[in-house]
Design an enzyme around this catalytic site. Structure first.
Site, PDB file in Angstrom:
ATOM      1  CE  LYS A 180      -1.594   2.915   2.068  1.00 23.30           C
ATOM      2  NZ  LYS A 180      -1.506   4.406   1.860  1.00 23.30           N
ATOM      3  CD  GLU A 254      11.445   3.725  10.317  1.00 20.43           C
ATOM      4  OE1 GLU A 254      11.441   4.629  11.187  1.00 20.43           O
ATOM      5  OE2 GLU A 254      11.415   3.948   9.100  1.00 20.43           O
ATOM      6  CB  CYS A 288      12.062   8.606  10.503  1.00 22.80           C
ATOM      7  SG  CYS A 288      12.790   7.249   9.568  1.00 22.80           S
ATOM      8  CD  GLU A 387       9.446  12.287  12.861  1.00 25.30           C
ATOM      9  OE1 GLU A 387      10.433  11.738  12.364  1.00 25.30           O
ATOM     10  OE2 GLU A 387       8.361  11.711  13.062  1.00 25.30           O
TER      11      GLU A 387
END
Length: 488
Positions: A180, A254, A288, A387
């Protein structure tokens, strides 16, 4: 002259190009100027059901899990070869979709993604899929078998790199996969489907379904999915884990990061500044693993702050397809606004804006944000804890090494990090001792590296499980113990 938009009317379901169940489409727009890059069907829950059914049939009754290992690995190596033949096309499409600089996409998206298929094949040849052990009363045979049908959900920032981290080990293990891709970056996934078809994947082994969160939620909650491998935000990762738990599917997550780069007092200025810039601004800061908190010793704070300010201010910002561009646009106007909001928040919190902080002149049509550096940041500020996912970096002052370690560990995340120290044998040894004290899954001494032969993943809110290396292959395997008669 701009290329014509890539328009696709079918979905790759179970190895066949099929008409979608619905009529909704996804428009892919350029983050550089807002023009149409391409259009694909929006996969529906009904398409998910078809893809999972094909994957279930291929796993339960098809040849793929039952092929000799060498034959499966030969397909992986063909995927690698075919991707390398088209790596420039992959890189161009990815940059056009998400704004990654062309130089970054060529090396760290297309070539690095292709490399993973070969590395996984090499690791699988040496992997102990069967192992004899001495039990307490009789010999044991320990088997490692494919987990089953895998739902692989990938993000927009490094789409092929992350796809390969999931698809390569899943295929090597003998799993079937429903992939996906993100709605922001579905076009490169179509290239991958073409490659996998040409490489000879059997029917049912792979489906590619671009879609939004609603369809993703249907996929990860599907009772016929045995494992979910997800890369994305912490909030979405929690939802994925909760949904998968309803039918006890295995998960690999993750998630986010807020990694710290610790500069020790004996660090070399030029090489350290270069390493910090590379580690904090890679992929326009949309990574990330980015070193978004830079911890500087008080004794050298002003020196390093001035050098980093000069580097950030000198970055070439512009069209991601220009080979000279160092910083491209963010993936979308929404992501641009998120970054600008955090820049405002940082100033309201009392951080000192050293450079950047706005939209580059002449690039207002795109989703651009200037490389932005904040000084005098404290670790309690939101810009140091949350973040941001863009070219916004914090400088934090520390007094001694123990304080630096404490600040680095004072985070909800634990994905990556680095320490910069003297470039000597003693300095490296000291760096390793610092690395042992940091609660994070990946660490570099005097640089910034993610090595595809080592396990990659996070501590704390940065995730569950590992990718890359033999550990990544193991995430797609179940363990079975067979007790043998004592006379055998």
């Amino acid at each position: 002259m701009a290329e014509a938009p890539a328009v696709h009317g079918t979905l790759f379901i179970g190895g066949r190009w099929e008409t979608p169940a619905g009529t909704d489409t996804i428009d892919v727009v350029s983050p550089h100027d807002g023009t149409l890059v391409g259009r694909v069907p929006h996969a529906s829950p009904q398409d998910v059901d078809r893809a999972v059914a094909a994957a279930r049939e291929a796993f339960d009754h098809g040849p793929w899990p039952r092929l000799p290992l060498a034959e499966r690995l030969a397909v992986l190596e063909r995927i690698q070869a075919l991707m390398l033949e088209r790596k420039d096309e992959f890189a161009r499409v990815i940059s056009a979709q998400n704004g990654s600089p062309a130089s970054f996409s060529a090396v760290n998206q297309a070539a690095a993604a292709a490399l993973q298929y070969g590395l996984v094949a090499a690791a699988a040849r040496e992997f102990p899929f069967e192992e004899r052990r001495e039990g307490l009363r009789q010999p044991l045979l320990v088997l490692r078998e494919p987990v089953g049908v895998v739902a692989a959900v990938v993000p927009w920032n490094v789409p092929q790199f992350v796809t390969a981290a999931k698809l390569a080990p899943a295929l090597a293990a003998g799993c079937t996969v429903v992939l996906k891709p993100s709605p922001e970056t579905p076009l490169d996934a179509y290239l991958l489907a073409e490659v996998c078809e040409a490489a000879g994947l059997p029917e049912g082994v792979l489906s590619v379904l671009p879609a939004d969160r609603e369809t993703s939620a249907h996929l990860v909650a599907h009772p016929d999915v045995d494992k979910v491998s997800f890369t994305g935000s912490v909030a979405a990762g929690r939802q994925v884990m909760a949904s998968a738990a309803q039918h006890l599917a295995r998960v690999t997550l993750e998630l986010g990061g807020k990694s710290a780069g610790i500069v020790l007092p004996d660090a070399d200025l030029p090489s350290t500044v270069a390493g910090l810039a590379a580690g904090s601004l890679l992929n326009n800061g949309q990574a990330c693993v980015a070193l978004t908190r830079i911890l500087l010793p008080a004794s050298r704070y002003e020196e390093f702050a001035a050098a980093l300010t000069a580097v950030f201010g000198g970055m070439r910002v512009g069209d991601p397809l220009d080979p000279e561009t160092q910083i491209g646009p963010l993936v979308s106007k929404r992501q641009q606004q998120r970054n600008l909001d955090y820049i405002r928040i940082g100033q309201e919190e009392g951080a000192k804006l050293l450079v950047g902080g706005g939209v580059p002149a002449g690039l207002e049509a795109g989703a651009y944000v200037q490389p932005t550096l904040f000084g005098e940041v404290t670790n309690g500020m939101r810009i140091a804890r949350e973040e941001i996912f863009g070219p916004v970096v914090c400088l934090i002052r520390y007094e001694d090494e123990d304080e630096a370690v404490r600040i680095a560990n004072d985070s909800d995340f634990g994905l990556s990090g680095a320490v910069f120290t003297a470039r000597t044998e003693e300095g490296v040894a000291h760096g390793v001792e610092v690395a042992r004290r940091i609660r994070t899954g990946t660490y570099t001494v005097n640089g910034f590296t993610i090595d595809l032969r080592g396990p990659f993943g996070g501590y704390k809110n940065s995730g569950v499980g590992r990718e890359f290396g033999t550990e990544g292959l193991g995430e797609y395997l179940e363990h079975k113990t067979v007790a043998l008669p004592a006379t055998v």
